[in-house]
Design a protein around this motif. Sequence first.
Motif, mmCIF file in Angstrom:
data_model
loop_
_atom_site.group_PDB
_atom_site.id
_atom_site.type_symbol
_atom_site.label_atom_id
_atom_site.label_comp_id
_atom_site.label_asym_id
_atom_site.label_seq_id
_atom_site.Cartn_x
_atom_site.Cartn_y
_atom_site.Cartn_z
ATOM 1 N N PRO A 66 0.889 -1.247 0.103
ATOM 2 C CA PRO A 66 -0.001 -0.062 -0.023
ATOM 3 C C PRO A 66 0.816 1.376 0.030
ATOM 4 C CG PRO A 66 0.084 -0.996 2.358
ATOM 5 C CD PRO A 66 0.555 -1.897 1.119
ATOM 6 N N THR A 67 0.296 2.344 -0.659
ATOM 7 C CA THR A 67 1.079 3.501 -0.953
ATOM 8 C C THR A 67 0.405 4.612 0.091
ATOM 9 O OG1 THR A 67 0.043 4.226 -2.814
ATOM 10 C CG2 THR A 67 1.932 3.076 -3.031
ATOM 11 N N LYS A 68 -0.342 4.182 1.049
ATOM 12 C CA LYS A 68 -1.049 5.344 1.875
ATOM 13 C C LYS A 68 0.057 5.654 2.918
ATOM 14 C CE LYS A 68 -5.741 3.566 1.974
ATOM 15 N NZ LYS A 68 -6.806 2.844 2.543
ATOM 16 N N ARG A 69 -0.040 6.899 3.511
ATOM 17 C CA ARG A 69 0.857 7.489 4.482
ATOM 18 C C ARG A 69 0.602 6.710 5.598
ATOM 19 N NH1 ARG A 69 3.796 11.865 3.296
ATOM 20 N NH2 ARG A 69 3.293 13.029 1.207
ATOM 21 N N LYS A 70 -0.813 6.482 5.997
ATOM 22 C CA LYS A 70 -1.418 5.664 7.354
ATOM 23 C C LYS A 70 -2.165 4.388 6.925
ATOM 24 C CE LYS A 70 -1.467 9.625 10.563
ATOM 25 N NZ LYS A 70 -2.196 10.372 11.568
ATOM 26 N N PRO A 244 10.759 15.473 18.850
ATOM 27 C CA PRO A 244 10.904 14.464 19.779
ATOM 28 C C PRO A 244 9.661 13.083 19.548
ATOM 29 C CG PRO A 244 9.561 16.019 20.685
ATOM 30 C CD PRO A 244 9.771 16.547 19.344
ATOM 31 N N VAL A 245 10.270 11.966 19.914
ATOM 32 C CA VAL A 245 9.377 10.737 19.571
ATOM 33 C C VAL A 245 7.745 11.019 19.974
ATOM 34 C CG1 VAL A 245 8.957 8.461 20.115
ATOM 35 C CG2 VAL A 245 11.363 9.295 19.617
ATOM 36 N N TRP A 246 7.660 11.434 21.168
ATOM 37 C CA TRP A 246 6.191 11.849 21.840
ATOM 38 C C TRP A 246 5.456 12.650 20.758
ATOM 39 C CZ3 TRP A 246 4.024 16.355 22.966
ATOM 40 C CH2 TRP A 246 4.980 17.456 23.124
ATOM 41 N N LEU A 247 5.828 13.698 20.328
ATOM 42 C CA LEU A 247 5.272 14.515 19.425
ATOM 43 C C LEU A 247 4.703 13.721 17.990
ATOM 44 C CD1 LEU A 247 3.916 17.249 19.116
ATOM 45 C CD2 LEU A 247 6.153 18.192 18.243
ATOM 46 N N ALA A 248 5.907 13.239 17.399
ATOM 47 C CA ALA A 248 5.440 12.687 16.371
ATOM 48 C C ALA A 248 4.580 11.532 16.480
ATOM 49 C CB ALA A 248 7.034 11.777 15.858
ATOM 50 N N LYS A 249 4.521 10.728 17.484
ATOM 51 C CA LYS A 249 3.373 9.651 17.606
ATOM 52 C C LYS A 249 1.984 10.222 17.744
ATOM 53 C CE LYS A 249 6.177 6.170 20.673
ATOM 54 N NZ LYS A 249 6.036 5.495 21.786
ATOM 55 N N GLY A 253 1.399 8.952 14.219
ATOM 56 C CA GLY A 253 1.013 7.855 14.627
ATOM 57 C C GLY A 253 1.985 6.786 14.919
ATOM 58 N N GLU A 254 1.782 5.527 15.703
ATOM 59 C CA GLU A 254 2.580 4.770 16.392
ATOM 60 C C GLU A 254 3.319 4.095 15.109
ATOM 61 O OE1 GLU A 254 3.646 3.799 19.445
ATOM 62 O OE2 GLU A 254 2.113 4.704 20.762
ATOM 63 N N ALA A 256 4.090 4.783 12.057
ATOM 64 C CA ALA A 256 5.163 5.613 11.530
ATOM 65 C C ALA A 256 6.441 5.888 12.126
ATOM 66 C CB ALA A 256 4.539 7.064 11.000
ATOM 67 N N VAL A 257 6.219 6.105 13.734
ATOM 68 C CA VAL A 257 7.301 6.387 14.276
ATOM 69 C C VAL A 257 8.175 4.978 14.433
ATOM 70 C CG1 VAL A 257 7.902 6.978 16.906
ATOM 71 C CG2 VAL A 257 6.098 8.369 15.626
ATOM 72 N N ARG A 258 7.438 3.952 14.879
ATOM 73 C CA ARG A 258 8.076 2.808 14.783
ATOM 74 C C ARG A 258 9.133 2.472 13.521
ATOM 75 N NH1 ARG A 258 4.219 -0.284 15.129
ATOM 76 N NH2 ARG A 258 3.767 -0.079 17.376
ATOM 77 N N TYR A 259 8.540 2.677 12.475
ATOM 78 C CA TYR A 259 9.173 2.659 11.039
ATOM 79 C C TYR A 259 10.463 3.431 10.972
ATOM 80 C CZ TYR A 259 10.144 2.672 5.937
ATOM 81 O OH TYR A 259 10.691 2.672 4.879
ATOM 82 N N PHE A 260 10.503 4.725 11.343
ATOM 83 C CA PHE A 260 11.538 5.547 11.281
ATOM 84 C C PHE A 260 12.420 5.415 12.583
ATOM 85 C CE2 PHE A 260 8.864 7.863 8.228
ATOM 86 C CZ PHE A 260 9.780 8.031 7.504
ATOM 87 N N THR A 261 12.360 4.786 13.753
ATOM 88 C CA THR A 261 12.961 4.779 14.707
ATOM 89 C C THR A 261 13.577 3.245 15.193
ATOM 90 O OG1 THR A 261 11.300 4.230 16.188
ATOM 91 C CG2 THR A 261 12.127 6.612 15.941
#
Length: 310
Positions: A66-70, A244-249, A253-254, A256-261
Amino acid sequence: MLGRRLVLQFTERGHAVVGLARSSNGENIVRALGGEPRQGDLFDSDSLAKAAEGCDTVIHAATAIPTKRKTAPADWALNDRIRRQGTRRLTEAAGKIGAKTYLQQSIVWVARPKDGSAFDEDSPLVPDPVVQSAIDAETIAREAGSVDGFTTAVLRDGTFYDSESAHTQMLAEGLRKRALPIIGSGDAVWAMIHTDDAASAFVTVAEQPRNGVWHVVDNEPANVRELLLAWASRLGARPPRRVPVWLAKWFAGEDAVRYFTSSTRTSNARLRRDFGWTPRYPTYREGLDQIVAAWHAEVPRIAEASAAGG
């Protein structure tokens, strides 16, 4: 995009290539790349066997990412079906036509430890709903090979990137708009692979078939912070923001943050040792240079076409 590059690179090596097509447009693409298009249904083994008649090597490189952002779990349903049912039907077809070799495209994340530590082809699989269909596909392929007597090679790819990829273009657009930040420290590392190099790995293994598993990644893992900064610089964009991680979440969303970290620490050492394979783009730096150059070259062609049409 991997499928197109496979057709192109196999034909450039002098092989006769049959490409599965499900539409007239697909047939035109395969034919333009030098292959022979044949109609077939990925979920029907008889249809696949008819399409693959005369082939001694069968490759499963189909996906529906899928190519959706979320994304939601439902967005991955077709890709999971392609991995599970598609693999089962394609291996059945390989057995029916007496194929000698079967190559299964997989992903390195099936063995990525949850703590982000280094791993290789001998590391244990790490069950996770996100990658379970890929794990299942590998099992189906190996079992079919042992039953029907064909060589089964599993090639686990890292993160694909190339100038035509929707995901690559989406990330670049985010960098241009400064909408793609560095999350947290940005110290995670990714195992990446230019799609051209992934295709060349498949060609190399198909020409020297053996049973086993190999990781298809760049020579050097990419530090996410350095990758995004280098990419933005090549695009002429301002450096990405840091959040910061908390703001990105909160805003991304969780998932996307998991993907980049999350880190994927693996290498192509076994592939290079066993087959003498070397990537054309050894690191993301050379790969990004090629991608940005391709995009810059495309702009004048679009302008010329517009002028001619106007």
